[in-house]
Design a protein around this motif. Structure first.
Motif, PDB file in Angstrom:
ATOM      1  N   THR A  85       0.918  -1.220   0.147  1.00 48.41           N
ATOM      2  CA  THR A  85       0.110  -0.145  -0.021  1.00 48.41           C
ATOM      3  C   THR A  85       0.939   1.150   0.032  1.00 48.41           C
ATOM      4  O   THR A  85       1.993   1.092   0.565  1.00 48.41           O
ATOM      5  CB  THR A  85      -0.868   0.061   1.189  1.00 48.41           C
ATOM      6  OG1 THR A  85      -0.163  -0.292   2.421  1.00 48.41           O
ATOM      7  CG2 THR A  85      -1.956  -1.178   1.105  1.00 48.41           C
ATOM      8  N   LYS A  86       0.338   2.421  -0.661  1.00 52.35           N
ATOM      9  CA  LYS A  86       1.213   3.649  -0.657  1.00 52.35           C
ATOM     10  C   LYS A  86       1.613   4.144   0.745  1.00 52.35           C
ATOM     11  O   LYS A  86       2.483   4.530   1.138  1.00 52.35           O
ATOM     12  CB  LYS A  86       0.057   4.572  -1.235  1.00 52.35           C
ATOM     13  CG  LYS A  86       0.768   6.023  -1.524  1.00 52.35           C
ATOM     14  CD  LYS A  86       0.073   6.999  -2.006  1.00 52.35           C
ATOM     15  CE  LYS A  86       0.787   8.401  -2.341  1.00 52.35           C
ATOM     16  NZ  LYS A  86      -0.010   9.265  -3.202  1.00 52.35           N
ATOM     17  N   ASN A  87       0.443   4.340   1.581  1.00 49.20           N
ATOM     18  CA  ASN A  87       0.741   4.197   3.287  1.00 49.20           C
ATOM     19  C   ASN A  87       1.190   2.941   3.642  1.00 49.20           C
ATOM     20  O   ASN A  87       0.473   2.001   3.858  1.00 49.20           O
ATOM     21  CB  ASN A  87      -0.544   4.766   3.877  1.00 49.20           C
ATOM     22  CG  ASN A  87      -0.554   5.149   5.153  1.00 49.20           C
ATOM     23  OD1 ASN A  87       0.582   4.735   5.891  1.00 49.20           O
ATOM     24  ND2 ASN A  87      -1.365   5.702   5.885  1.00 49.20           N
ATOM     25  N   GLU A  89       1.950   1.867   6.618  1.00 49.33           N
ATOM     26  CA  GLU A  89       1.352   1.635   7.910  1.00 49.33           C
ATOM     27  C   GLU A  89       0.043   0.546   7.725  1.00 49.33           C
ATOM     28  O   GLU A  89      -0.203  -0.297   8.526  1.00 49.33           O
ATOM     29  CB  GLU A  89       0.897   2.815   8.612  1.00 49.33           C
ATOM     30  CG  GLU A  89       1.945   3.642   9.098  1.00 49.33           C
ATOM     31  CD  GLU A  89       1.615   4.950  10.082  1.00 49.33           C
ATOM     32  OE1 GLU A  89       0.360   5.049  10.147  1.00 49.33           O
ATOM     33  OE2 GLU A  89       2.341   5.642  10.634  1.00 49.33           O
ATOM     34  N   ARG A  90      -0.679   0.682   6.576  1.00 50.91           N
ATOM     35  CA  ARG A  90      -1.701  -0.054   6.323  1.00 50.91           C
ATOM     36  C   ARG A  90      -1.133  -1.419   6.280  1.00 50.91           C
ATOM     37  O   ARG A  90      -1.861  -2.454   6.389  1.00 50.91           O
ATOM     38  CB  ARG A  90      -2.520   0.606   5.310  1.00 50.91           C
ATOM     39  CG  ARG A  90      -3.210   1.849   5.682  1.00 50.91           C
ATOM     40  CD  ARG A  90      -3.870   2.474   4.381  1.00 50.91           C
ATOM     41  NE  ARG A  90      -4.329   1.830   3.325  1.00 50.91           N
ATOM     42  CZ  ARG A  90      -4.726   2.189   2.319  1.00 50.91           C
ATOM     43  NH1 ARG A  90      -4.285   3.654   2.030  1.00 50.91           N
ATOM     44  NH2 ARG A  90      -5.217   1.470   1.358  1.00 50.91           N
ATOM     45  N   ARG A 116       3.211   2.010  -4.804  1.00 49.53           N
ATOM     46  CA  ARG A 116       4.490   1.842  -3.870  1.00 49.53           C
ATOM     47  C   ARG A 116       5.305   0.687  -4.750  1.00 49.53           C
ATOM     48  O   ARG A 116       4.583  -0.524  -5.021  1.00 49.53           O
ATOM     49  CB  ARG A 116       4.202   1.281  -2.587  1.00 49.53           C
ATOM     50  CG  ARG A 116       5.431   1.151  -1.767  1.00 49.53           C
ATOM     51  CD  ARG A 116       5.360   0.620  -0.327  1.00 49.53           C
ATOM     52  NE  ARG A 116       4.874   1.906   0.463  1.00 49.53           N
ATOM     53  CZ  ARG A 116       5.715   2.746   0.944  1.00 49.53           C
ATOM     54  NH1 ARG A 116       7.056   2.581   0.967  1.00 49.53           N
ATOM     55  NH2 ARG A 116       5.301   3.852   1.743  1.00 49.53           N
ATOM     56  N   ARG A 218     -10.713  -2.005   0.771  1.00 52.23           N
ATOM     57  CA  ARG A 218      -9.220  -1.411   0.752  1.00 52.23           C
ATOM     58  C   ARG A 218      -8.176  -2.709   0.335  1.00 52.23           C
ATOM     59  O   ARG A 218      -8.483  -3.832   0.999  1.00 52.23           O
ATOM     60  CB  ARG A 218      -8.811  -0.554   1.780  1.00 52.23           C
ATOM     61  CG  ARG A 218      -9.311   0.749   1.817  1.00 52.23           C
ATOM     62  CD  ARG A 218      -8.808   1.450   3.085  1.00 52.23           C
ATOM     63  NE  ARG A 218      -9.325   2.781   3.245  1.00 52.23           N
ATOM     64  CZ  ARG A 218      -8.764   3.954   2.629  1.00 52.23           C
ATOM     65  NH1 ARG A 218      -7.689   3.682   1.810  1.00 52.23           N
ATOM     66  NH2 ARG A 218      -9.478   4.889   2.578  1.00 52.23           N
TER      67      ARG A 218
END
Length: 236
Positions: A85-87, A89-90, A116, A218
């Protein structure tokens, strides 16, 4: 219960020396002393009971009192290949929760729509390690380096292969097609989903299309949903 991850432990050896980091945590933070009982996991299924023989803050010596092989071994093998994921932390959240629920292998895949392209596997492995200690798992999931989507498809896998996607067309209900106590490889795409070309390539490579429900999930939620469904179905 004080649990330590000791991947280099030898099952037949009566003693074990904790690493400097773990020794410091045991003696300085947990305030453990000689005679205190601790537990160890080797990440390969071994669960050990031990007693502190020498409470040294840099090199604590443990006496192994018992060993349980294949501790809580599961009746199936789950490999989830997911786009980072781009973030980040997810993705970390998924790894933590999937490890607690039960997963054997994770591959990071780079797809056409991936936001990513890389991830720090060392850091992610630390999150997995913390999760196995939290959930009393004796098996440490394998985390593979990121590979391109077509490279993942070319790898051999002896088991059922599925791709979860949101494109129009017939998709199977995972609950109805999974073989109990089997081996499974499930592909989970990025936020923008797999491209039609990637889906077609996966189908040509023997993957079956599946749905994880009506909601649009998601990436990390879809991956965790697949993990939960596989584990739940194998408990029935």
């Amino acid at each position: 219960m004080h649990l330590f991850y000791t991947p280099d432990i030898a099952p037949a050896h009566p003693q074990y020396f904790l690493s400097e980091e773990e020794s410091k945590h045991a003696i300085r933070v947990l305030r453990l002393e000689a005679g205190d009982e601790v537990q160890l996991i080797d990440g390969r299924g071994g669960f050990y009971n031990a007693v502190i023989h020498d409470a040294h803050p840099k090199r604590t010596i443990l006496n192994i009192t018992s060993v349980t092989p294949e501790f809580n071994k599961r009746n199936h093998y789950l490999h989830i290949a997911v786009a980072p994921t781009k973030n980040i932390e997810r993705l970390e959240w998924f790894l933590e929760k999937a490890t607690e629920i039960g997963i054997d292998e994770i591959s990071l895949i780079i797809t056409q729509r991936s936001e990513r392209k890389e991830a720090k596997v060392d850091r992610l492995n630390k999150i997995i390690t913390a999760a196995i200690k939290q959930s009393l798992k004796a098996y440490h999931p394998i985390l593979n380096d990121a590979v391109k989507f077509n490279q993942l498809l070319a790898l051999p896998f002896d088991g059922q292969k599925f791709i979860a996607h949101c494109e129009p067309g017939d998709r199977l209900d995972l609950r109805k097609v999974i073989d109990p106590q089997g081996r499974y490889l499930i592909l989970i795409g990025p936020e923008g989903d797999f491209s039609p070309a990637e889906i077609e390539l996966a189908l040509e490579s023997g993957f079956k299309p599946i749905t994880l429900g009506e909601a649009r999930l998601r990436t990390e939620t879809a991956a965790l949903e697949a993990c939960f469904e596989v584990n739940f179905l194998n408990r029935l």
